[in-house]
Enzyme design. Structure first.
Site, mmCIF file in Angstrom:
data_model
loop_
_atom_site.group_PDB
_atom_site.id
_atom_site.type_symbol
_atom_site.label_atom_id
_atom_site.label_comp_id
_atom_site.label_asym_id
_atom_site.label_seq_id
_atom_site.Cartn_x
_atom_site.Cartn_y
_atom_site.Cartn_z
ATOM 1 N N LYS A 285 0.821 -1.214 0.000
ATOM 2 C CA LYS A 285 0.000 0.000 0.000
ATOM 3 C C LYS A 285 0.857 1.268 0.000
ATOM 4 O O LYS A 285 0.414 2.319 -0.440
ATOM 5 C CB LYS A 285 -0.966 -0.016 1.167
HETATM 6 C C1 LIG Z 1 -4.489 -4.485 0.861
HETATM 7 C C2 LIG Z 1 -3.698 -5.744 0.739
HETATM 8 C C3 LIG Z 1 -4.031 -6.756 -0.197
HETATM 9 C C4 LIG Z 1 -5.256 -6.663 -1.091
HETATM 10 O O1 LIG Z 1 -5.131 -5.669 -2.078
HETATM 11 P P1 LIG Z 1 -6.422 -5.139 -2.885
HETATM 12 O O2 LIG Z 1 -5.949 -3.973 -3.652
HETATM 13 O O3 LIG Z 1 -7.432 -4.766 -1.819
HETATM 14 O O4 LIG Z 1 -6.911 -6.255 -3.731
HETATM 15 C C5 LIG Z 1 -3.212 -7.875 -0.286
HETATM 16 N N1 LIG Z 1 -2.138 -8.013 0.529
HETATM 17 C C6 LIG Z 1 -1.790 -7.080 1.444
HETATM 18 C C7 LIG Z 1 -0.615 -7.322 2.315
HETATM 19 C C8 LIG Z 1 -2.553 -5.910 1.582
HETATM 20 O O5 LIG Z 1 -2.212 -4.989 2.500
#
Ligand SMILES: *Cc1c(COP(=O)(O)O)cnc(C)c1O
Length: 487
Positions: A130
């Site tokens: 993120k």
């Molecule tokens: C947010 C997240 C996901 C999922 O990503 P999306 O964009 O919601 O599909 C997968 N793995 C981790 C570690 C995350 O923080």
């Protein structure tokens, strides 16, 4: 570049990138998408192969944000994607060459004739992918707010990854405050320390006496109070934010270049998925002309998306059917970015999208199995699979034994499903979405040892923490926001 809503309201109005940057849903409840996807020419693709991450980000973002002057955008991407910010690489990096790549590609080996590798997206400040988008968002927000002489108070709820990525992106930014609600005493010691140890005066951690859903309900209640929202300039940074999606397009290009010798080759990507933000960016990269063979959607036990890509049925889950798993950032009951793909799948017909997502609200889902549209899923390259706790424990153990590499639980789901879709001669790139230290309990279960901890995080849990404990009460949270937004 003009942006339109997936549900069709305001057709004929113009919305620039900056217009939709600070907002959330379109006013008809739809999501914003570009009126047309920009196409990348063969010449551009050839030229982009050797660019730095920051300059590649500039080239891609500038196609979506022509209302931001080029020199400003280039300065923003160069300030965002630095080796200093993405320094938590896991292999020995004495020369700094890996950190300078921002998203280094780690080759594991060849399986079934396909080269399998990990694209490291979790070398940023909070050790989860993120950061890739959120760090840019922090700089974009500061830039846009300063330009218009405005301020913004971000209110959010988190059970871990999103909240800390938002705080690390917004800390110290002019014109922005963050009020992040988290469930008191319910996060891991590492995640709690990551957030609560921030001492920046514009970051407010609110520990709510309740569970994550209580936090989320409070954010919804405050957002529905339009007078309060306007008076205190409340905004969000949730996963439907368009700038977050488009920032993620960049690493599909970067990963493609790292996994290939020439632009004649094709590559598949496996994506641990929850709200469909990450893999939606892959879809957009493919629509722009990046030679992607397959987009492998990997879910955990919360398999809303896998069910859709296997059957054509989209059925959102009730709270009781939404499981708490050992890959918690993928524990979703519905996928909030999925509507963006459905819009493209239906040939960009907003009336049908509106009807389908009304059915979601009224009947809990929709069924495209019988319609010709579902057959087109394959033309868009999508395939899927699901993973369970036992699968991810196996994958973590197997990758550790076979390739001497420790992976986190979400990446393990991606790898498990990637292996079900290997094709000889086509590289398979698994997106690494977090580092193992964030989900230590399952690492200990799988490997009977402690997860690797990047050096900079030594002693994190012992740092002084700054947070406010409040009851799960909307008015108390509003009072807290009001008391801390005076200038
Ligand atoms: C947010 C997240 C996901 C999922 O990503 P999306 O964009 O919601 O599909 C997968 N793995 C981790 C570690 C995350 O923080």
């Amino acid at each position: 570049m003009n942006y339109i809503s997936t549900r069709g309201a305001g057709a004929g109005e113009r919305h620039t990138f900056s217009d939709i940057l600070l907002g959330g849903l379109a006013k008809d409840g739809g999501l914003y998408l570009p009126a047309d996807y920009p196409r990348v020419s063969a010449d551009e693709l050839a030229r982009w192969r050797t660019l730095s991450y920051a300059d590649l980000a500039f080239e891609i973002l500038s196609k979506f944000s022509d209302d931001i002057p080029a020199e400003d955008l280039r300065a923003l991407t160069r300030r965002t994607y630095t080796a200093q910010t993405y320094c938590h690489v896991r292999d020995d990096d004495a020369s700094g060459a890996l950190a300078a790549q921002i998203t280094p590609l780690k080759t594991l080996g060849v399986e079934n004739g396909a080269t399998l590798s990990l694209l490291e997206l979790s070398n940023g400040p909070t050790l989860a992918f993120k950061d890739m988008a959120m760090q840019l968002l922090g700089n974009l927000f500061e830039y846009t707010l300063a330009k218009h002489g405005e301020t913004l108070n971000i209110l959010g709820a988190t059970s871990g990854d999103t909240g800390s990525a938002a705080e690390y992106a917004m800390r110290g930014k002019q014109g922005v405050r963050v009020f992040m609600l988290s469930p008191h005493l319910k996060m891991s010691a590492f995640q709690t320390a990551q957030m609560y140890s921030l001492q920046d005066p514009n970051i407010f951690n609110v520990a709510v006496e309740g569970v994550f859903d209580d936090c989320q309900d409070i954010v919804k209640a405050v957002s529905n109070d339009h007078a309060f929202k306007a008076q205190y300039k409340i905004g969000t940074v949730n996963s439907i934010n368009w700038a977050r999606v488009v920032a993620q397009v960049v690493y599909y290009f970067k990963g493609y270049f790292a996994a290939t010798q020439s632009n004649d080759e094709r590559v598949s990507f496996a994506v641990p998925s929850g709200n469909f933000g990450n893999v939606c960016a892959g879809h957009i990269a493919r629509m722009m002309g990046l030679p992607i063979e397959k987009l492998v959607v990997a879910t955990n036990e919360n398999d809303v998306l896998d069910e859709f890509f296997r059957t054509g049925i989209y059925r959102v889950r009730k709270a009781a059917e939404t499981y708490h798993t050992s890959s918690p950032s993928m524990d979703i009951s519905k996928a909030s970015n999925f509507e963006r793909f459905v819009f493209d799948l239906l040939g960009r017909d907003p009336a049908r999208v509106l009807q389908l997502f009304r059915d979601v609200e009224e009947k809990g889902g929709f069924d495209l199995a019988a319609s010709g549209d579902f057959a087109r899923v394959q033309q868009f390259g999508f395939v899927s699979g699901r993973s369970s706790h036992a699968d991810r424990v196996d994958a973590i153990r197997d990758v550790f034994e076979r390739y001497d590499t420790m992976i986190d639980t979400h990446t393990a789901d991606g790898l498990k499903v990637a292996r079900e879709h290997l094709q000889p001669g086509i590289p398979m790139v698994v997106l690494e979405t977090a580092q193992p230290i964030k989900f230590g309990e399952t690492i200990r279960e799988a490997l009977l040892r402690e997860p690797e901890r990047p050096a900079a995080f030594a002693g994190l849990e012992a740092l002084p923490q700054r947070f406010e404990v409040l009851p799960a009460d909307v008015q108390r949270v509003k009072d807290f926001v009001a008391a801390h937004t005076g200038d």
